[in-house]
Design a protein around this motif. Structure first.
Motif, PDB file in Angstrom:
ATOM      1  N   VAL A 144    -101.477 -45.490  93.980  1.00 60.04           N
ATOM      2  CA  VAL A 144    -100.211 -46.193  94.062  1.00 60.04           C
ATOM      3  C   VAL A 144    -100.355 -47.458  93.413  1.00 60.04           C
ATOM      4  O   VAL A 144    -101.415 -48.231  93.737  1.00 60.04           O
ATOM      5  N   ILE A 145     -99.417 -47.707  92.521  1.00 60.65           N
ATOM      6  CA  ILE A 145     -99.507 -48.825  91.574  1.00 60.65           C
ATOM      7  C   ILE A 145     -97.754 -49.201  91.638  1.00 60.65           C
ATOM      8  O   ILE A 145     -97.169 -48.793  90.586  1.00 60.65           O
ATOM      9  N   PRO A 146     -97.449 -50.017  92.197  1.00 58.04           N
ATOM     10  CA  PRO A 146     -95.997 -50.121  92.512  1.00 58.04           C
ATOM     11  C   PRO A 146     -95.436 -50.858  91.674  1.00 58.04           C
ATOM     12  O   PRO A 146     -94.054 -50.755  91.091  1.00 58.04           O
TER      13      PRO A 146
ATOM     14  N   VAL B 101     -94.318 -44.890  93.431  1.00 57.53           N
ATOM     15  CA  VAL B 101     -93.667 -45.117  94.868  1.00 57.53           C
ATOM     16  C   VAL B 101     -94.891 -45.177  95.840  1.00 57.53           C
ATOM     17  O   VAL B 101     -96.080 -44.343  95.417  1.00 57.53           O
ATOM     18  N   SER B 102     -95.104 -45.546  97.041  1.00 57.31           N
ATOM     19  CA  SER B 102     -96.032 -45.193  98.031  1.00 57.31           C
ATOM     20  C   SER B 102     -95.888 -43.969  98.546  1.00 57.31           C
ATOM     21  O   SER B 102     -94.764 -43.525  98.696  1.00 57.31           O
ATOM     22  N   LEU B 103     -97.131 -43.293  98.599  1.00 49.65           N
ATOM     23  CA  LEU B 103     -96.980 -41.925  99.041  1.00 49.65           C
ATOM     24  C   LEU B 103     -96.971 -41.999 100.825  1.00 49.65           C
ATOM     25  O   LEU B 103     -97.783 -42.523 101.298  1.00 49.65           O
TER      26      LEU B 103
END
Lengths: 306, 517
Positions: free
Chosen positions: B230-232, B43-45
């Motif tokens: 971040v790697i969705p 998830v995006s932080l």
């Protein structure tokens, strides 16, 4: 001319207003964002508290009025998810999107225009079929699939390129190709059809009759005119590449505006979605406005007719 | 000018090209330095997660709080409420106040010493998801001396610590002076805490860089630098792990988890979360509905082949359960192991008058977990309960669930923090957000426990309540979901599963790379 410009600017402002109303209402019918920011089981008071914090407890017309008045002053609100001004988020991501879009656009033009010319010059031949196949694949293969295949081949098996993220030219290659291929196909098709039309025109026939070398006829006389619609399309496509490269940016973890939009949609982050759509739409409106004015300037018939 | 005439040969060109490609490949590999751990986040932080005051009601921010901050008490290995910044917490005999004795010599990342002022400030500053529930009940905070304070309540509240030290960020301490000095926005841009790692940099949507805080009171972290990337996309996260670009990749599920297991050097680390999944029968209170008959609900539970579902979807790592209360929650009552017995299910259905089964309408679920629903549907069909899968987008699903608009069968889940009483309040007791009806005996027990300050008695009441939930077959529980993550070959202690019910890697100061202690 002045009247023409005033009228066009008026249309543009009207389009922008309609766009802002549409996206404002559209995001709100998709559901309540607070349900995604708490675990199921949170107390109704806490959920209501969160709705108040975000201003979602107010009537919708009040919410729109606040949005519109803030927008005029350059404030597009604060992200529900990031709790940061959305404009700040947008401009943080913009350089990455510009970088990706620029490289993808160069690739798409470098592939699309020459292959379009070749297909038009050798119409019905091998190069025409090859070009058509290439463009069909570019348009029909899903970008997420192309992206994952590239990652598997160039990152996992060959180990040549980083699988994701940003940082250098190596990080750019796969996402730019994936994005560029799709648009290369569109550019190729338009170049081909435009070239076919121009190659059939009287002045090209005259140039040939005058005995000019074929390369000169195509390169100098035909291509110049055939490229006008391609450049117009490329301008619009560039704006699209900057703002809505959602799939490519997500697959390659590229921190651009497309991914910001994806995150905004995923978390029902209304201000983020509104910001990206309104600013992206504004760019398209401005580009169209400039093109209209330029056309009217070049061709007086347009402004007289309108 | 030819290659030969310039003094270069075809061979030297090839050698140079090969060297360049090797260089590119080496650069592209981007392997982490020896004392650095890279974590791929699914998830995006969000910067709001750097601030304990703003914790929403989800578990994800705690992934970062455990690194940058510390709490008076928090879940630690072997103890769901371990004393950390507080050495002790004593409840007054009347249940109206809690006195905290703070650990001395604890320093924030800027070198300031943590005191009772910071603890009071952090509690009062908390404005996260459960702030209303908490603040309505807290009367005041008295500081007796720099390392001792008392929190007073308006009325006895047995769940105070569950909220203060578990379900919220109110017990996670930030430095008062620093926050006042830099302001709220400044704090999110450069957070300072008392945790094992200090903030270095954050690039939204890209990465968060943290560095070990050598003065951490518990121990000096073994790994010098932590980077959250971040790697969705799940497949991309796996590719990054396979290429050693990251050492830990969160959330690798289904077929990708199988692929991970087939990759030499990688391991799959399951962490069973506090998120039970279940089937709910919202029409069980309607005498006209087939679900009103307890035998039909029991038959549904017996029809579920939980073991096969578990193997297929989470490689067998989820914890099968017969309860909607998480196993790691306070006051948990262990129910009998759920059985898979389609013959018994058919028999029960026949006894209930459904010899040929029945059309049960739609089966509602959150679309992101529709894969569970697909398997369940087949299980139900085998015993004659014919349902149609109706996945709804997550927000729409929970909205409809909470507004009590769903019918037939609902596939629900909850990862909300708390204890068995808070879980019962939302899902079982009268008026609960997700309770479509209730039973008087359960409601009576719920009311009784809410004012019971004797822990043993309260435990007995809540055990009885859970027993009734099971006997009445209000739910057909499925499992406590295992959160699957991949771990690369460089990692020694990954931290997964050390804290019961916590899906992420923690405590960070315990993490090691191979070759470290």
């Amino acid at each position: 001319m002045k009247q023409f410009i005033v009228r066009r600017v008026g249309y543009s402002l009207l389009s922008l207003f309609l766009l802002s109303v549409t996206i404002f209402l559209f995001v709100r019918v998709t559901g309540d964002p607070t349900t995604l920011l708490v675990e199921p089981g949170a107390s109704p008071e806490d959920i209501e508290n969160m709705r108040q914090q975000f201003g979602l407890d107010r009537p919708i017309w009040v919410q729109y009025w606040l949005f519109a008045t803030s927008f005029v002053t350059g404030d597009l609100g604060q992200s529900f998810y990031y709790r940061t001004p959305v404009l700040e988020l947008y401009f943080q991501r913009l350089p990455n999107s510009l970088q990706l879009a620029a490289v993808a656009m160069v690739l798409s033009l470098l592939i699309g225009i020459p292959s379009g010319i070749l297909a038009a010059v050798r119409v019905g031949g091998f190069w025409d079929s090859a070009g058509k196949t290439f463009s069909l694949l570019g348009l029909s293969l899903p970008q997420f699939w192309v992206g994952l295949v590239l990652i598997l081949f160039f990152s996992v098996y060959l180990g040549w390129l980083p699988s994701s993220g940003s940082g250098g030219i190596l990080h750019l290659l796969m996402p730019a190709f994936t994005l560029g291929w799709y648009f290369a196909a569109a550019h190729m098709r338009l170049t081909r059809s435009s070239m076919l039309e121009v190659l059939d025109s009287e002045y090209v026939k005259l140039a040939r009759l005058k005995g000019l070398p074929e390369a000169l006829v195509i390169g100098k006389h035909a291509l110049k005119n055939a490229l006008i619609p391609v450049i117009t399309l490329a301008g619009i496509n560039l704006v699209v590449m900057i703002n809505v490269a959602v799939v490519v940016e997500t697959v390659f973890a590229w921190p651009g505006i497309g991914r910001l939009l994806y995150e905004g949609i995923t978390f029902r982050d209304f201000p983020v979605v509104q910001c990206v759509v309104v600013l992206g739409g504004s760019m398209i409106i401005v580009v169209n406005l400039l093109v209209d004015i330029l056309y009217a300037y070049i061709d007086p018939r347009i402004r007289l007719e309108s | 000018m030819t290659a030969r005439s310039s003094g270069t040969t075809r061979r030297s060109v090839l050698v140079l090209s090969a060297a360049a490609m090797t260089g590119i490949a080496a650069r592209a590999a981007g392997a982490a330095p020896q004392d650095e751990l890279r974590v791929a986040s699914h998830v995006s932080l969000a910067p709001t997660w750097f601030d304990p005051a703003e914790t929403p009601g989800i578990i994800t921010p705690f992934m970062l709080l455990y690194a940058m901050h510390d709490a008076v008490m928090k879940g630690m290995p072997g103890n769901p409420m371990a004393p950390c910044l507080a050495e002790s917490c004593t409840m007054a005999p009347d249940g109206l106040s809690y006195t905290l004795a703070l650990r001395r010599g604890v320093r924030f990342h800027n070198g300031e010493e943590m005191t009772a002022e910071d603890v009071k400030f952090s509690l009062e500053r908390y404005r996260g998801a459960a702030s209303k529930s908490l603040k309505e009940r807290v009367a005041r905070v008295d500081i007796h001396e720099p390392h001792r304070l008392t929190i007073h309540l308006h009325n006895p509240w047995p769940d105070f610590l569950t909220y203060y030290a578990g379900a919220t960020g109110a017990g996670w301490i930030v430095p008062k002076k620093y926050v006042e000095q830099v302001g709220e926005d400044g704090f999110k841009k450069a957070p300072i805490g008392a945790g094992p790692y200090r903030f270095v940099s954050f690039t939204p949507g890209v990465e968060l860089v943290l560095e070990a805080f050598e003065g951490y009171w518990r121990k000096k972290p073994a790994i010098r630098r932590l980077i959250f990337k971040v790697i969705p996309d799940e497949a991309t996260r796996l590719a990054a792990l396979q290429r050693k670009e990251v050492d830990i990749a969160y959330s690798i599920r289904g077929e990708l988890a199988g692929e991970l297991l087939r990759t030499p050097g990688l391991s799959l680390n399951p962490a069973v979360s506090s998120a039970p999944f279940w089937l709910y029968f919202p029409e069980q209170w309607d005498p006209q509905s087939p679900w009103h008959d307890r035998r039909v609900r029991q038959a549904t539970s017996l029809a579920l082949d939980r073991e096969t579902i578990n193997q297929a979807l989470t490689m067998g790592h989820s914890r099968l359960t017969g309860s909607v209360f998480p196993e790691n929650f306070e006051f948990y009552w262990p129910p009998p192991k759920p059985a898979y017995d389609p013959d018994a299910a058919r028999k029960l259905l026949a006894e209930a008058g459904h010899q040929r089964g029945f059309d049960a309408g739609e089966y509602y679920c959150d679309a992101s977990y529709a894969n569970i629903g697909e398997v369940v549907l087949n299980n139900l069909r085998e015993v004659g309960i014919r349902v149609k899968l109706r996945p709804l987008e997550r927000a729409a699903f929970f909205k409809a669930y909470a507004e009590k608009k769903l019918k037939n069968i609902v596939q629900g889940a909850s990862g909300a923090m708390g204890n068995c009483a808070t879980r019962a309040e939302a899902f079982v007791a009268k008026g609960g957000v997700y309770a479509y009806g209730s039973y008087p005996d359960i409601d009576a027990l719920f009311a009784e426990q809410a004012v019971q300050t004797d822990r043993a008695k309260r435990t007995a009441i809540l055990h009885k309540l859970q027993q009734l939930v099971q006997e009445k077959a209000i739910y057909a529980p499925i499992w406590q979901l295992a959160f699957l993550s991949g771990v690369g070959p460089r990692v020694g202690q990954s931290g997964f599963g050390l804290i019961d019910g916590f899906a992420y890697t923690a405590p960070y100061e315990d993490l090691t790379l191979k070759g470290q202690g």
